[in-house]
Design a protein around this motif. Structure first.
Motif, PDB file in Angstrom:
ATOM      1  N   GLU A 141       9.721 -16.531  10.311  1.00  0.00           N
ATOM      2  CA  GLU A 141      10.695 -16.738   9.223  1.00  0.00           C
ATOM      3  C   GLU A 141      10.300 -17.892   8.294  1.00  0.00           C
ATOM      4  OE1 GLU A 141      11.219 -17.068  12.414  1.00  0.00           O
ATOM      5  OE2 GLU A 141      12.078 -19.035  12.801  1.00  0.00           O
ATOM      6  N   LYS A 142       9.348 -18.718   8.761  1.00  0.00           N
ATOM      7  CA  LYS A 142       8.916 -19.829   7.902  1.00  0.00           C
ATOM      8  C   LYS A 142       7.683 -19.441   7.082  1.00  0.00           C
ATOM      9  CE  LYS A 142      10.400 -22.955  11.448  1.00  0.00           C
ATOM     10  NZ  LYS A 142       9.762 -22.442  12.680  1.00  0.00           N
ATOM     11  N   ASP A 143       7.171 -18.270   7.304  1.00  0.00           N
ATOM     12  CA  ASP A 143       5.962 -17.821   6.642  1.00  0.00           C
ATOM     13  C   ASP A 143       6.338 -16.783   5.573  1.00  0.00           C
ATOM     14  OD1 ASP A 143       3.635 -16.518   5.923  1.00  0.00           O
ATOM     15  OD2 ASP A 143       2.836 -16.398   7.961  1.00  0.00           O
ATOM     16  N   GLU A 144       6.345 -17.228   4.320  1.00  0.00           N
ATOM     17  CA  GLU A 144       6.807 -16.356   3.230  1.00  0.00           C
ATOM     18  C   GLU A 144       6.069 -15.025   3.159  1.00  0.00           C
ATOM     19  OE1 GLU A 144       7.089 -17.994  -0.755  1.00  0.00           O
ATOM     20  OE2 GLU A 144       7.890 -19.837   0.152  1.00  0.00           O
ATOM     21  N   GLU A 145       4.745 -15.109   3.373  1.00  0.00           N
ATOM     22  CA  GLU A 145       3.938 -13.885   3.291  1.00  0.00           C
ATOM     23  C   GLU A 145       4.339 -12.880   4.363  1.00  0.00           C
ATOM     24  OE1 GLU A 145      -0.463 -13.918   3.318  1.00  0.00           O
ATOM     25  OE2 GLU A 145      -0.198 -15.558   1.871  1.00  0.00           O
ATOM     26  N   GLU A 146       4.558 -13.424   5.569  1.00  0.00           N
ATOM     27  CA  GLU A 146       4.948 -12.566   6.691  1.00  0.00           C
ATOM     28  C   GLU A 146       6.325 -11.933   6.409  1.00  0.00           C
ATOM     29  OE1 GLU A 146       3.221 -11.671   9.349  1.00  0.00           O
ATOM     30  OE2 GLU A 146       4.847 -10.724  10.486  1.00  0.00           O
ATOM     31  N   VAL A 147       7.240 -12.743   5.895  1.00  0.00           N
ATOM     32  CA  VAL A 147       8.585 -12.225   5.587  1.00  0.00           C
ATOM     33  C   VAL A 147       8.478 -11.108   4.545  1.00  0.00           C
ATOM     34  CG1 VAL A 147      10.836 -12.787   4.562  1.00  0.00           C
ATOM     35  CG2 VAL A 147       9.820 -14.333   6.250  1.00  0.00           C
ATOM     36  N   GLU A 148       7.664 -11.346   3.504  1.00  0.00           N
ATOM     37  CA  GLU A 148       7.502 -10.342   2.446  1.00  0.00           C
ATOM     38  C   GLU A 148       6.888  -9.056   3.011  1.00  0.00           C
ATOM     39  OE1 GLU A 148       8.889 -10.504  -0.432  1.00  0.00           O
ATOM     40  OE2 GLU A 148       8.024  -8.595  -1.081  1.00  0.00           O
ATOM     41  N   LYS A 149       5.937  -9.237   3.931  1.00  0.00           N
ATOM     42  CA  LYS A 149       5.306  -8.067   4.565  1.00  0.00           C
ATOM     43  C   LYS A 149       6.374  -7.239   5.315  1.00  0.00           C
ATOM     44  CE  LYS A 149       2.818  -7.830   8.590  1.00  0.00           C
ATOM     45  NZ  LYS A 149       1.907  -8.434   9.580  1.00  0.00           N
ATOM     46  N   ILE A 150       7.251  -7.959   6.024  1.00  0.00           N
ATOM     47  CA  ILE A 150       8.310  -7.272   6.789  1.00  0.00           C
ATOM     48  C   ILE A 150       9.262  -6.543   5.843  1.00  0.00           C
ATOM     49  CG2 ILE A 150      10.298  -7.673   8.308  1.00  0.00           C
ATOM     50  CD1 ILE A 150       8.688  -9.983   9.561  1.00  0.00           C
ATOM     51  N   ILE A 151       9.625  -7.227   4.766  1.00  0.00           N
ATOM     52  CA  ILE A 151      10.558  -6.624   3.810  1.00  0.00           C
ATOM     53  C   ILE A 151       9.967  -5.323   3.237  1.00  0.00           C
ATOM     54  CG2 ILE A 151      11.606  -6.955   1.514  1.00  0.00           C
ATOM     55  CD1 ILE A 151      12.072  -9.868   2.365  1.00  0.00           C
ATOM     56  N   GLN A 152       8.702  -5.384   2.848  1.00  0.00           N
ATOM     57  CA  GLN A 152       8.061  -4.188   2.275  1.00  0.00           C
ATOM     58  C   GLN A 152       7.975  -3.064   3.318  1.00  0.00           C
ATOM     59  OE1 GLN A 152       7.791  -3.748  -0.817  1.00  0.00           O
ATOM     60  NE2 GLN A 152       8.318  -5.891  -1.212  1.00  0.00           N
ATOM     61  N   MET A 153       7.698  -3.465   4.555  1.00  0.00           N
ATOM     62  CA  MET A 153       7.600  -2.487   5.639  1.00  0.00           C
ATOM     63  C   MET A 153       8.930  -1.739   5.798  1.00  0.00           C
ATOM     64  SD  MET A 153       6.449  -3.719   9.430  1.00  0.00           S
ATOM     65  CE  MET A 153       5.145  -4.819   9.064  1.00  0.00           C
ATOM     66  N   ILE A 154      10.015  -2.506   5.762  1.00  0.00           N
ATOM     67  CA  ILE A 154      11.340  -1.892   5.953  1.00  0.00           C
ATOM     68  C   ILE A 154      11.704  -1.025   4.738  1.00  0.00           C
ATOM     69  CG2 ILE A 154      13.808  -2.342   6.322  1.00  0.00           C
ATOM     70  CD1 ILE A 154      12.942  -4.949   7.796  1.00  0.00           C
ATOM     71  N   ILE A 155      11.438  -1.552   3.538  1.00  0.00           N
ATOM     72  CA  ILE A 155      11.760  -0.782   2.328  1.00  0.00           C
ATOM     73  C   ILE A 155      11.003   0.558   2.343  1.00  0.00           C
ATOM     74  CG2 ILE A 155      11.520  -0.706  -0.202  1.00  0.00           C
ATOM     75  CD1 ILE A 155      12.123  -3.732  -0.241  1.00  0.00           C
ATOM     76  N   LYS A 156       9.703   0.486   2.687  1.00  0.00           N
ATOM     77  CA  LYS A 156       8.886   1.721   2.693  1.00  0.00           C
ATOM     78  C   LYS A 156       9.372   2.726   3.735  1.00  0.00           C
ATOM     79  CE  LYS A 156       4.532   0.211   0.732  1.00  0.00           C
ATOM     80  NZ  LYS A 156       3.976  -1.074   1.208  1.00  0.00           N
TER      81      LYS A 156
END
Ligand code: UDP
Length: 250
Positions: A141-156
């Protein structure tokens, strides 16, 4: 109205069946809703955590997880009709998802656990569509890139139901922060439910769940972590019971 005041929050006074019906309605209106499931530990955390209070205030559904809160509601003479714990709700949600064709995403737990939970659940509900699973690394949760990766994964994955098992309050805060971006019709923070379904953490026997002793069982499974949570931290509930009783009476 199903919502009643309870201690430092409000709860939806619903049976398990009514809660499932409500979740189904929320899925159909497709509005990025989310569910919280307060237990004693959440109530204790809520008392001093303003961010968590915000999460709770905006929740679309607040379900009572755990017998001790039911006892407290009886003591206040504003009884909550049924314990609707996240871990009991989870398989029923999967059953509903299978029947109605809702797609699910499981986020959380240790590496491989979300996948194992999905595999086990698909054995029971053969047409269940779990279109995404991901167990993020600790501290993600402190790693912006990782969070963004998760968000895109869920959206897709384009799912209807997002199950988040990151422990409280991390899972609730994650859902609150990102639910508008994720646009999943319903998200639920379900703690150790993924572990239970994966079979790597044992759930208390039914008689202990029914008699309000689930916490005691969890202490026996993970003594260090659970003793701190259920005994040292959660003893504060005793004081809060008194505080909110006095408030109810004034
Ligand atoms: N967890 C996680 N990432 C974190 C912290 C916790 O995936 O950064 C997982 C942990 O592996 C476990 C779940 O969150 O599967 C939380 O379990 P806990 O026992 O706290 O849940 P609860 O008692 O609230 O149901």
């Amino acid at each position: 109205m199903t919502r009643i005041k309870f201690m430092n929050t409000e709860v939806d006074n619903l049976s398990m069946y009514e809660a499932l019906e409500k979740i189904d309605n929320l899925i159909q209106i497709k509005k990025s809703s989310y569910v919280v499931t307060p237990n004693v530990d959440h109530i204790v955390q809520l008392e001093n955590d303003s961010e968590l209070q915000e999460v709770y205030k905006n929740a679309n559904l607040i379900l009572t997880d755990g017998k001790p809160l039911i006892w407290i509601s009886n003591y206040y003479k504003t009884p909550i009709k049924e314990k609707v714990s996240g871990s009991d709700l989870f398989p029923l949600l999967c059953q509903m998802a299978e029947k109605k064709g809702y797609k699910m995403f499981f986020l959380g737990a240790a590496e491989g656990v979300a996948m194992r939970a999905a595999t086990n659940l698909k054995k029971r509900y053969s047409n269940l569509e779990v279109t995404g699973v991901y167990s993020p690394p600790l501290g993600f949760e402190k790693d912006e890139e990782e969070v963004e990766k998760i968000i895109q994964m869920i959206i897709k994955s384009d799912v209807d139901i997002l199950i988040v098992g990151l422990g409280a309050p991390k899972q609730e805060k994650f859902i609150f922060k990102y639910h508008n971006k994720l646009k999943v019709p319903i998200s639920l923070g379900l703690g150790a439910s993924l572990d239970f379904e994966a079979g790597n953490v044992k759930r208390a026997p039914k008689w202990m769940q029914k008699s309000g002793l689930e916490w005691l069982f969890r202490i026996t499974q993970d003594p260090r972590r659970m003793f701190k949570r259920y005994v040292i931290d959660d003893i504060k509930i005793v004081k809060l019971v008194g505080k909110y009783k006095a408030k109810n009476e004034t």
